[in-house]
Motif scaffolding. Sequence first.
Motif, PDB file in Angstrom:
ATOM      1  N   ARG A   1       0.837  -1.206   0.000  1.00 21.89           N
ATOM      2  CA  ARG A   1       0.000   0.000   0.000  1.00 21.89           C
ATOM      3  C   ARG A   1       0.874   1.260   0.000  1.00 21.89           C
ATOM      4  N   SER A   2       1.889   1.290   0.862  1.00 23.45           N
ATOM      5  CA  SER A   2       2.764   2.469   0.958  1.00 23.45           C
ATOM      6  C   SER A   2       3.603   2.667  -0.296  1.00 23.45           C
ATOM      7  N   TYR A   3       4.149   1.572  -0.808  1.00 24.66           N
ATOM      8  CA  TYR A   3       4.994   1.662  -1.997  1.00 24.66           C
ATOM      9  C   TYR A   3       4.184   2.122  -3.200  1.00 24.66           C
ATOM     10  N   ARG A   4       3.000   1.549  -3.368  1.00 26.33           N
ATOM     11  CA  ARG A   4       2.105   1.911  -4.467  1.00 26.33           C
ATOM     12  C   ARG A   4       1.736   3.391  -4.394  1.00 26.33           C
ATOM     13  N   ALA A   5       1.467   3.887  -3.201  1.00 21.43           N
ATOM     14  CA  ALA A   5       1.062   5.280  -3.014  1.00 21.43           C
ATOM     15  C   ALA A   5       2.147   6.266  -3.457  1.00 21.43           C
ATOM     16  N   GLN A   6       3.402   5.851  -3.401  1.00 23.02           N
ATOM     17  CA  GLN A   6       4.500   6.729  -3.816  1.00 23.02           C
ATOM     18  C   GLN A   6       4.424   7.115  -5.296  1.00 23.02           C
ATOM     19  N   PHE A   7       3.697   6.352  -6.079  1.00 18.46           N
ATOM     20  CA  PHE A   7       3.608   6.598  -7.518  1.00 18.46           C
ATOM     21  C   PHE A   7       2.473   7.550  -7.878  1.00 18.46           C
ATOM     22  N   SER A   8       1.607   7.821  -6.946  1.00 16.06           N
ATOM     23  CA  SER A   8       0.412   8.614  -7.223  1.00 16.06           C
ATOM     24  C   SER A   8       0.741  10.033  -7.707  1.00 16.06           C
ATOM     25  N   ARG A   9       1.569  10.727  -6.995  1.00 14.87           N
ATOM     26  CA  ARG A   9       1.897  12.114  -7.371  1.00 14.87           C
ATOM     27  C   ARG A   9       2.657  12.197  -8.702  1.00 14.87           C
ATOM     28  N   PRO A  10       3.708  11.388  -8.907  1.00 16.05           N
ATOM     29  CA  PRO A  10       4.399  11.459 -10.207  1.00 16.05           C
ATOM     30  C   PRO A  10       3.479  11.140 -11.387  1.00 16.05           C
ATOM     31  N   ILE A  11       2.548  10.217 -11.202  1.00 16.23           N
ATOM     32  CA  ILE A  11       1.626   9.885 -12.295  1.00 16.23           C
ATOM     33  C   ILE A  11       0.707  11.063 -12.579  1.00 16.23           C
ATOM     34  N   GLY A  12       0.229  11.724 -11.531  1.00 20.78           N
ATOM     35  CA  GLY A  12      -0.611  12.909 -11.723  1.00 20.78           C
ATOM     36  C   GLY A  12       0.143  14.010 -12.450  1.00 20.78           C
ATOM     37  N   THR A  13       1.390  14.211 -12.075  1.00 26.23           N
ATOM     38  CA  THR A  13       2.232  15.221 -12.726  1.00 26.23           C
ATOM     39  C   THR A  13       2.451  14.865 -14.197  1.00 26.23           C
ATOM     40  N   THR A  14       2.704  13.602 -14.465  1.00 27.06           N
ATOM     41  CA  THR A  14       2.903  13.147 -15.841  1.00 27.06           C
ATOM     42  C   THR A  14       1.628  13.325 -16.662  1.00 27.06           C
ATOM     43  N   ASN A  15       0.489  12.998 -16.074  1.00 26.37           N
ATOM     44  CA  ASN A  15      -0.802  13.160 -16.750  1.00 26.37           C
ATOM     45  C   ASN A  15      -0.976  14.615 -17.187  1.00 26.37           C
ATOM     46  N   MET A  16      -0.749  15.539 -16.277  1.00 28.58           N
ATOM     47  CA  MET A  16      -0.901  16.965 -16.610  1.00 28.58           C
ATOM     48  C   MET A  16       0.103  17.399 -17.679  1.00 28.58           C
ATOM     49  N   ALA A  17       1.327  16.878 -17.616  1.00 25.50           N
ATOM     50  CA  ALA A  17       2.339  17.230 -18.620  1.00 25.50           C
ATOM     51  C   ALA A  17       1.913  16.745 -19.999  1.00 25.50           C
ATOM     52  N   ILE A  18       1.401  15.527 -20.086  1.00 20.04           N
ATOM     53  CA  ILE A  18       0.974  15.003 -21.381  1.00 20.04           C
ATOM     54  C   ILE A  18      -0.176  15.843 -21.936  1.00 20.04           C
ATOM     55  N   ARG A  19      -1.076  16.279 -21.062  1.00 20.83           N
ATOM     56  CA  ARG A  19      -2.173  17.147 -21.504  1.00 20.83           C
ATOM     57  C   ARG A  19      -1.630  18.464 -22.085  1.00 20.83           C
ATOM     58  N   ARG A  20      -0.617  19.032 -21.414  1.00 18.81           N
ATOM     59  CA  ARG A  20      -0.008  20.278 -21.923  1.00 18.81           C
ATOM     60  C   ARG A  20       0.692  20.033 -23.265  1.00 18.81           C
ATOM     61  N   TYR A  21       1.408  18.915 -23.366  1.00 14.70           N
ATOM     62  CA  TYR A  21       2.094  18.592 -24.617  1.00 14.70           C
ATOM     63  C   TYR A  21       1.088  18.420 -25.756  1.00 14.70           C
ATOM     64  N   ALA A  22      -0.030  17.774 -25.469  1.00 18.74           N
ATOM     65  CA  ALA A  22      -1.063  17.583 -26.498  1.00 18.74           C
ATOM     66  C   ALA A  22      -1.629  18.933 -26.932  1.00 18.74           C
ATOM     67  N   GLU A  23      -1.868  19.820 -25.969  1.00 18.08           N
ATOM     68  CA  GLU A  23      -2.348  21.170 -26.306  1.00 18.08           C
ATOM     69  C   GLU A  23      -1.344  21.880 -27.192  1.00 18.08           C
ATOM     70  N   HIS A  24      -0.077  21.825 -26.802  1.00 15.76           N
ATOM     71  CA  HIS A  24       0.986  22.483 -27.564  1.00 15.76           C
ATOM     72  C   HIS A  24       1.067  21.925 -28.982  1.00 15.76           C
ATOM     73  N   ALA A  25       0.877  20.610 -29.116  1.00 19.99           N
ATOM     74  CA  ALA A  25       0.952  19.968 -30.430  1.00 19.99           C
ATOM     75  C   ALA A  25      -0.352  20.130 -31.212  1.00 19.99           C
ATOM     76  N   ARG A  26      -1.344  20.760 -30.582  1.00 21.36           N
ATOM     77  CA  ARG A  26      -2.685  20.924 -31.176  1.00 21.36           C
ATOM     78  C   ARG A  26      -3.284  19.568 -31.573  1.00 21.36           C
ATOM     79  N   VAL A  27      -3.199  18.631 -30.620  1.00 21.87           N
ATOM     80  CA  VAL A  27      -3.703  17.279 -30.824  1.00 21.87           C
ATOM     81  C   VAL A  27      -4.776  17.008 -29.773  1.00 21.87           C
ATOM     82  N   GLU A  28      -5.943  16.544 -30.238  1.00 20.52           N
ATOM     83  CA  GLU A  28      -6.995  16.110 -29.313  1.00 20.52           C
ATOM     84  C   GLU A  28      -6.554  14.774 -28.732  1.00 20.52           C
TER      85      GLU A  28
END
Length: 141
Positions: free
Chosen positions: A35-62
């Motif tokens: 449970r503790s080890y798995r939880a450590q991945f939550s924040r980096p995944i959220g950060t990555t999700n937001m970054a990919i959304r920004r990259y898609a916007e920048h690339a003008r890709v839905e």
Amino acid sequence: MPSRKQVKKVGTKVRRLDRGEGSAEDARVVEKVIRSYRAQFSRPIGTTNMAIRRYAEHARVEAEVTQRLKKKSTIIDKLKNRETTLSLDRMQDIGGCRAVVSDLVGLQQLVDTVVDRLGSRVIHHDDYVDKPRGPVIGLIT
């Protein structure tokens, strides 16, 4: 937060418990460490999700961007049944993000943008369009 040693040994404990060789305390430790080890991945995944959304916007890709953390039960199953020598600290798919785009042109634009923005921080990139990793089933609608 679990120690590195605890994370390394949890796979062995899971397999021992599965054979009926562990104690109730071992089961509690396994539960807590995973449970503790798995939880450590939550924040980096959220950060990555937001970054990919920004990259898609920048690339003008839905893009439909999603994320997931592997369920505790799936982690245990993988340690017990599918990867019988794997230690938890070497499991590479505890979390992940996905971007679904409508066509290959959009996909390539998004990949190019990510690689361009991240530069040398992109360590490895698998191209599953060029080299699918398993059977591919296509539906014509």
